[in-house]
Scaffold this active site. Structure first.
Site, PDB file in Angstrom:
ATOM      1  N   VAL A  62       0.841  -1.197   0.000  1.00  0.00           N
ATOM      2  CA  VAL A  62       0.000   0.000   0.000  1.00  0.00           C
ATOM      3  C   VAL A  62       0.879   1.252   0.000  1.00  0.00           C
ATOM      4  CG1 VAL A  62      -1.729   1.297   1.330  1.00  0.00           C
ATOM      5  CG2 VAL A  62      -1.791  -1.196   1.324  1.00  0.00           C
ATOM      6  N   CYS A  63       0.456   2.269  -0.757  1.00  0.00           N
ATOM      7  CA  CYS A  63       1.084   3.595  -0.684  1.00  0.00           C
ATOM      8  C   CYS A  63      -0.017   4.648  -0.789  1.00  0.00           C
ATOM      9  CB  CYS A  63       2.153   3.767  -1.759  1.00  0.00           C
ATOM     10  SG  CYS A  63       1.519   3.859  -3.433  1.00  0.00           S
ATOM     11  N   ARG A  64       0.319   5.842  -1.236  1.00  0.00           N
ATOM     12  CA  ARG A  64      -0.687   6.899  -1.327  1.00  0.00           C
ATOM     13  C   ARG A  64      -1.642   6.668  -2.488  1.00  0.00           C
ATOM     14  NH1 ARG A  64      -1.710  11.716  -3.816  1.00  0.00           N
ATOM     15  NH2 ARG A  64       0.138  11.562  -5.107  1.00  0.00           N
ATOM     16  N   MET A  90      -3.976   4.671  -0.518  1.00  0.00           N
ATOM     17  CA  MET A  90      -4.758   5.247   0.578  1.00  0.00           C
ATOM     18  C   MET A  90      -5.731   6.316   0.087  1.00  0.00           C
ATOM     19  SD  MET A  90      -4.087   3.523   3.253  1.00  0.00           S
ATOM     20  CE  MET A  90      -4.711   4.504   4.629  1.00  0.00           C
TER      21      MET A  90
END
Length: 98
Positions: A62-64, A90
């Site tokens: 997961v990242c932005r 996210m």
């Protein structure tokens, strides 16, 4: 590369006992909240800290927005890990954060 949507990950969290999520965002981004139970390893450290991950387990990266986690997914796939990228990151997450 395997992918899941943020909504699919949220639904898996509701069903699974344990989900292995790795958040590759930077410290300041994670300080704004992350998926409960996620492990934080910034993208710049993922190669040197890959030994912290159990190669027999599946991981969701997961990242932005999904770009950095995609790079982390590819890097770990190349090392033999079973990893999936969460599309949209996210920015698409509508579940709980801690």
């Amino acid at each position: 590369m395997k992918t899941l949507t943020a909504n699919e990950v949220k639904n898996l969290l509701k069903q699974e006992e344990e989900l292995n999520i790795v958040d590759v965002r930077e410290d300041d981004e994670v300080a704004q909240g992350m998926i409960p139970g996620a492990k934080h390893i910034p993208l710049g450290s993922i190669e040197t800290r890959a030994n912290e991950l159990d190669s027999s387990k599946e991981y969701i990266m997961v990242c932005r927005s999904g770009g950095r986690s995609g790079r982390a997914t590819q890097l770990l796939e190349d090392k033999g890990y079973d990893v999936t990228n969460m599309e949209g990151g996210m920015m698409s997450w509508e579940g709980p954060i801690k």
